[in-house]
Scaffold this motif. Sequence first.
Motif, PDB file in Angstrom:
ATOM      1  N   LEU A  93      37.028  42.858  54.766  1.00 38.14           N
ATOM      2  CA  LEU A  93      37.054  43.035  53.317  1.00 38.14           C
ATOM      3  C   LEU A  93      35.925  42.285  52.613  1.00 38.14           C
ATOM      4  CD1 LEU A  93      40.889  42.658  52.634  1.00 38.14           C
ATOM      5  CD2 LEU A  93      39.574  44.776  52.791  1.00 38.14           C
ATOM      6  N   GLN A  94      35.252  41.387  53.301  1.00 35.51           N
ATOM      7  CA  GLN A  94      34.229  40.538  52.690  1.00 35.51           C
ATOM      8  C   GLN A  94      32.982  41.349  52.334  1.00 35.51           C
ATOM      9  OE1 GLN A  94      34.595  37.174  52.003  1.00 35.51           O
ATOM     10  NE2 GLN A  94      32.727  37.513  50.844  1.00 35.51           N
ATOM     11  N   PRO A  95      32.567  41.388  51.065  1.00 39.95           N
ATOM     12  CA  PRO A  95      31.355  42.127  50.700  1.00 39.95           C
ATOM     13  C   PRO A  95      30.116  41.529  51.364  1.00 39.95           C
ATOM     14  CG  PRO A  95      32.652  41.550  48.761  1.00 39.95           C
ATOM     15  CD  PRO A  95      33.221  40.775  49.901  1.00 39.95           C
ATOM     16  N   LEU A  96      29.125  42.366  51.600  1.00 38.86           N
ATOM     17  CA  LEU A  96      27.870  41.885  52.152  1.00 38.86           C
ATOM     18  C   LEU A  96      27.161  40.997  51.131  1.00 38.86           C
ATOM     19  CD1 LEU A  96      26.576  45.191  53.793  1.00 38.86           C
ATOM     20  CD2 LEU A  96      27.595  43.216  54.955  1.00 38.86           C
ATOM     21  N   PRO A  97      26.393  40.014  51.581  1.00 40.55           N
ATOM     22  CA  PRO A  97      25.666  39.152  50.644  1.00 40.55           C
ATOM     23  C   PRO A  97      24.764  39.974  49.713  1.00 40.55           C
ATOM     24  CG  PRO A  97      25.585  38.246  52.861  1.00 40.55           C
ATOM     25  CD  PRO A  97      26.191  39.608  52.998  1.00 40.55           C
ATOM     26  N   GLY A  98      24.862  39.682  48.425  1.00 37.33           N
ATOM     27  CA  GLY A  98      24.024  40.360  47.440  1.00 37.33           C
ATOM     28  C   GLY A  98      24.497  41.732  47.029  1.00 37.33           C
ATOM     29  N   SER A  99      25.666  42.170  47.536  1.00 34.95           N
ATOM     30  CA  SER A  99      26.134  43.520  47.225  1.00 34.95           C
ATOM     31  C   SER A  99      27.113  43.559  46.060  1.00 34.95           C
ATOM     32  CB  SER A  99      26.794  44.140  48.468  1.00 34.95           C
ATOM     33  OG  SER A  99      27.981  43.438  48.802  1.00 34.95           O
ATOM     34  N   VAL A 100      27.398  42.394  45.467  1.00 36.74           N
ATOM     35  CA  VAL A 100      28.342  42.311  44.352  1.00 36.74           C
ATOM     36  C   VAL A 100      27.718  41.485  43.229  1.00 36.74           C
ATOM     37  CG1 VAL A 100      30.596  41.455  43.613  1.00 36.74           C
ATOM     38  CG2 VAL A 100      30.361  42.528  45.850  1.00 36.74           C
ATOM     39  N   SER A 101      27.859  41.967  42.002  1.00 32.98           N
ATOM     40  CA  SER A 101      27.383  41.236  40.828  1.00 32.98           C
ATOM     41  C   SER A 101      28.501  41.131  39.798  1.00 32.98           C
ATOM     42  CB  SER A 101      26.177  41.942  40.191  1.00 32.98           C
ATOM     43  OG  SER A 101      25.074  41.985  41.072  1.00 32.98           O
ATOM     44  N   PHE A 102      28.415  40.088  38.974  1.00 34.60           N
ATOM     45  CA  PHE A 102      29.402  39.888  37.913  1.00 34.60           C
ATOM     46  C   PHE A 102      28.657  39.689  36.592  1.00 34.60           C
ATOM     47  CE2 PHE A 102      31.470  38.683  41.791  1.00 34.60           C
ATOM     48  CZ  PHE A 102      32.785  39.096  41.645  1.00 34.60           C
ATOM     49  N   THR A 103      29.121  40.367  35.556  1.00 35.06           N
ATOM     50  CA  THR A 103      28.582  40.167  34.225  1.00 35.06           C
ATOM     51  C   THR A 103      29.747  40.053  33.260  1.00 35.06           C
ATOM     52  OG1 THR A 103      26.967  40.978  32.590  1.00 35.06           O
ATOM     53  CG2 THR A 103      28.371  42.632  33.650  1.00 35.06           C
ATOM     54  N   ARG A 104      29.536  39.413  32.132  1.00 43.06           N
ATOM     55  CA  ARG A 104      30.636  39.053  31.235  1.00 43.06           C
ATOM     56  C   ARG A 104      30.654  39.934  29.980  1.00 43.06           C
ATOM     57  NH1 ARG A 104      33.768  34.312  30.110  1.00 43.06           N
ATOM     58  NH2 ARG A 104      33.425  33.780  32.294  1.00 43.06           N
ATOM     59  N   GLN A 105      31.831  40.451  29.663  1.00 46.94           N
ATOM     60  CA  GLN A 105      32.085  41.061  28.362  1.00 46.94           C
ATOM     61  C   GLN A 105      32.753  40.002  27.503  1.00 46.94           C
ATOM     62  OE1 GLN A 105      35.056  44.163  28.194  1.00 46.94           O
ATOM     63  NE2 GLN A 105      34.214  45.066  26.330  1.00 46.94           N
ATOM     64  N   GLN A 106      31.998  39.431  26.568  1.00 48.29           N
ATOM     65  CA  GLN A 106      32.493  38.259  25.848  1.00 48.29           C
ATOM     66  C   GLN A 106      33.658  38.552  24.906  1.00 48.29           C
ATOM     67  OE1 GLN A 106      29.265  38.949  26.239  1.00 48.29           O
ATOM     68  NE2 GLN A 106      28.171  37.110  26.923  1.00 48.29           N
ATOM     69  N   ALA A 107      33.764  39.788  24.446  1.00 48.51           N
ATOM     70  CA  ALA A 107      34.828  40.126  23.501  1.00 48.51           C
ATOM     71  C   ALA A 107      35.350  41.527  23.837  1.00 48.51           C
ATOM     72  CB  ALA A 107      34.317  40.072  22.064  1.00 48.51           C
ATOM     73  N   PRO A 108      36.635  41.782  23.595  1.00 50.57           N
ATOM     74  CA  PRO A 108      37.246  43.069  23.960  1.00 50.57           C
ATOM     75  C   PRO A 108      36.924  44.178  22.963  1.00 50.57           C
ATOM     76  CG  PRO A 108      38.894  41.655  22.959  1.00 50.57           C
ATOM     77  CD  PRO A 108      37.638  40.836  23.056  1.00 50.57           C
ATOM     78  N   HIS A 109      35.738  44.766  23.099  1.00 51.82           N
ATOM     79  CA  HIS A 109      35.306  45.819  22.178  1.00 51.82           C
ATOM     80  C   HIS A 109      35.486  47.228  22.743  1.00 51.82           C
ATOM     81  CE1 HIS A 109      33.896  42.798  19.493  1.00 51.82           C
ATOM     82  NE2 HIS A 109      32.851  42.432  20.217  1.00 51.82           N
ATOM     83  N   GLY A 110      36.245  47.361  23.823  1.00 52.19           N
ATOM     84  CA  GLY A 110      36.519  48.689  24.339  1.00 52.19           C
ATOM     85  C   GLY A 110      35.810  48.999  25.641  1.00 52.19           C
ATOM     86  N   LEU A 111      36.241  50.086  26.273  1.00 54.34           N
ATOM     87  CA  LEU A 111      35.673  50.487  27.556  1.00 54.34           C
ATOM     88  C   LEU A 111      34.189  50.800  27.448  1.00 54.34           C
ATOM     89  CD1 LEU A 111      35.864  51.321  30.526  1.00 54.34           C
ATOM     90  CD2 LEU A 111      36.670  53.566  29.760  1.00 54.34           C
ATOM     91  N   GLY A 112      33.799  51.483  26.383  1.00 49.44           N
ATOM     92  CA  GLY A 112      32.388  51.811  26.213  1.00 49.44           C
ATOM     93  C   GLY A 112      31.523  50.562  26.169  1.00 49.44           C
ATOM     94  N   HIS A 113      31.993  49.541  25.482  1.00 47.44           N
ATOM     95  CA  HIS A 113      31.251  48.284  25.408  1.00 47.44           C
ATOM     96  C   HIS A 113      31.195  47.601  26.764  1.00 47.44           C
ATOM     97  CE1 HIS A 113      30.822  43.898  24.467  1.00 47.44           C
ATOM     98  NE2 HIS A 113      29.851  44.377  23.701  1.00 47.44           N
TER      99      HIS A 113
END
Length: 297
Positions: A93-113
């Motif tokens: 189940l472990q993702p390969l190195p560099g194959s996953v990224s995380f970014t932040r949605q600072q406020a709940p402005h909807g799916l489109g945002h």
Amino acid sequence: MKKVKKAVIPVAGLGTRFLPATKAMPKEMLTVVDRPVVQYAVDEALEAGIEHIVFVTGRNKHVIEDYFDIQPELLDTLTRSGKMDLLASLKQLQPLPGSVSFTRQQAPHGLGHAVWCARDIVGDEPFALLLPDMVSFGEKGCLAGIMELYEQTGGNVLAVEQCDPTETNKYGIVGKGNAVRGGFAVTEMVEKPAPTAAPSNYYINGRYILQPEIFDILGTQERGAGNEIQLTDAMRRLAEGQSFHAHPFKGRMFDCGSKEGFIQANVAFALARDDIRDLVFEPIAEMIASQTRRAVA
């Protein structure tokens, strides 16, 4: 036609329908049998050939990032205990190195945002979008079918299923055009239309392949229903210049964002597994029979 290599999975939602459990843990980490809901979306993406996954997170979602990281202490404990089967399953189940990224949605402005927040990581290429609350159940994952249709048509592709015609006001509904390679052309997209105004009973079930031009549209998209930036509104604008096709999913999508869908998914996945089917079938059947007897009495 560019190959779809990246998938966006939004996981910033608050999960209010599962309070109080989601006070302490993200709804995406609730388990269907023994895997978090979000793991099913990742598995589905990888099965379809996705090479890089972008998670759009929010506050208090660090558990998801930790889940997809290596835990040396746990691996060491399993090794010393001789639990090699568990060790192998975790490593798988472990993702390969560099194959996953995380970014932040600072406020709940909807799916489109939330989708727009992934723009810099996705870049100028088509991408898949998987809503993790929707868990795919079938011989093959829903995204794999979308990918096959995309390779024939290009453009934008949505997965759809049929709902009860009297319940179209619960879903995003598409109009059905000409048949194309096992799918069909989308003639229109309507958000939660009344049954008398619905163009069909085909609803969008949470799986998409979208072209990168959607990001420019989302960047200027006005707020819609719920005072949020709606993805469907942006897709309608994108459809003015690009094709949309629909892939009817032959399996079933469980809405694990609802209590009833979550429970149904647990039963379905448990009964589909050789290791526990026999342990749960009879108790479940007896509980159903008991409820039926009570209802008749």
